[in-house]
Design an enzyme around this catalytic site. Sequence first.
Site, mmCIF file in Angstrom:
data_model
loop_
_atom_site.group_PDB
_atom_site.id
_atom_site.type_symbol
_atom_site.label_atom_id
_atom_site.label_comp_id
_atom_site.label_asym_id
_atom_site.label_seq_id
_atom_site.Cartn_x
_atom_site.Cartn_y
_atom_site.Cartn_z
ATOM 1 N N GLU A 12 9.781 131.759 37.876
ATOM 2 C CA GLU A 12 10.936 130.867 37.991
ATOM 3 C C GLU A 12 10.755 129.843 39.110
ATOM 4 O O GLU A 12 10.072 130.112 40.101
ATOM 5 C CB GLU A 12 12.221 131.656 38.209
ATOM 6 C CG GLU A 12 12.337 132.310 39.559
ATOM 7 C CD GLU A 12 13.713 132.911 39.761
ATOM 8 O OE1 GLU A 12 14.681 132.148 39.986
ATOM 9 O OE2 GLU A 12 13.815 134.148 39.717
ATOM 10 N N ARG A 15 20.248 126.832 46.660
ATOM 11 C CA ARG A 15 19.369 126.606 45.507
ATOM 12 C C ARG A 15 20.131 126.211 44.249
ATOM 13 O O ARG A 15 19.536 125.733 43.292
ATOM 14 C CB ARG A 15 18.524 127.859 45.230
ATOM 15 C CG ARG A 15 17.491 128.109 46.317
ATOM 16 C CD ARG A 15 16.716 129.390 46.087
ATOM 17 N NE ARG A 15 15.909 129.307 44.881
ATOM 18 C CZ ARG A 15 15.618 130.348 44.115
ATOM 19 N NH1 ARG A 15 16.090 131.544 44.408
ATOM 20 N NH2 ARG A 15 14.866 130.192 43.052
ATOM 21 N N ARG A 65 17.413 126.260 36.962
ATOM 22 C CA ARG A 65 16.051 126.783 37.093
ATOM 23 C C ARG A 65 15.206 126.370 35.902
ATOM 24 O O ARG A 65 15.696 126.160 34.802
ATOM 25 C CB ARG A 65 16.042 128.321 37.117
ATOM 26 C CG ARG A 65 16.828 128.980 38.222
ATOM 27 C CD ARG A 65 16.133 128.875 39.585
ATOM 28 N NE ARG A 65 16.819 129.664 40.579
ATOM 29 C CZ ARG A 65 17.914 129.281 41.224
ATOM 30 N NH1 ARG A 65 18.465 128.108 40.960
ATOM 31 N NH2 ARG A 65 18.471 130.053 42.127
ATOM 32 N N HIS A 84 22.464 129.473 35.839
ATOM 33 C CA HIS A 84 21.904 130.644 36.521
ATOM 34 C C HIS A 84 21.646 131.801 35.569
ATOM 35 O O HIS A 84 22.169 132.906 35.738
ATOM 36 C CB HIS A 84 22.786 131.080 37.691
ATOM 37 C CG HIS A 84 22.024 131.835 38.740
ATOM 38 N ND1 HIS A 84 22.100 133.205 38.858
ATOM 39 C CD2 HIS A 84 21.161 131.423 39.691
ATOM 40 C CE1 HIS A 84 21.327 133.605 39.840
ATOM 41 N NE2 HIS A 84 20.751 132.531 40.368
#
Length: 120
Positions: free
Chosen positions: A81, A92, A96, A111
Site C-alpha cells: 500500500e 495520511r 491509498r 480507507h
Amino acid sequence: MLRPRSLRLLCAVLLLCLGLLAGGCSSSGMATVREGRLPAEARRTLELIDRGGPFPYEKDGSVFGNFERELPREQRGYYREYTVPTPGEHDRGARRIVTGSGGETYYTDDHYESFEEVLR
C-alpha cells in the site's frame, strides 16, 4: 436467424465488452477507473511507485493485509500500500493505492471500504 437464447447471450457479451471498454467493471466485477481519471495526487503516487520512490510516508510500500477482503484473496505479502495525499488533511488521509505482485493496481478513497481497479 438467431434464436432468442442466442440473441440474449450475444447481447450479454456485447454489454460486458462495452462496460469493460468504458472502464466500468473488470472481468471480476470490480469497478474500474482509468489512470488518467484518478486525482492528480494519485497519478503522482503511481509515478513514485513506478520509479521505486522515494516515498513521502514511512508506511508507503508496507504490506497491505486485505483484512477487509475487498480485493481478491492472496497470500500475505502479495499486496503493498501507498499513501495518496489528500489536500487539506494533516495526516495520511483515507486515499491509498494498493499494488499486487502480479501487476494489479487498485485505488481507494475511503480507507479500504471500497476499491476500483486502475486501468493503466
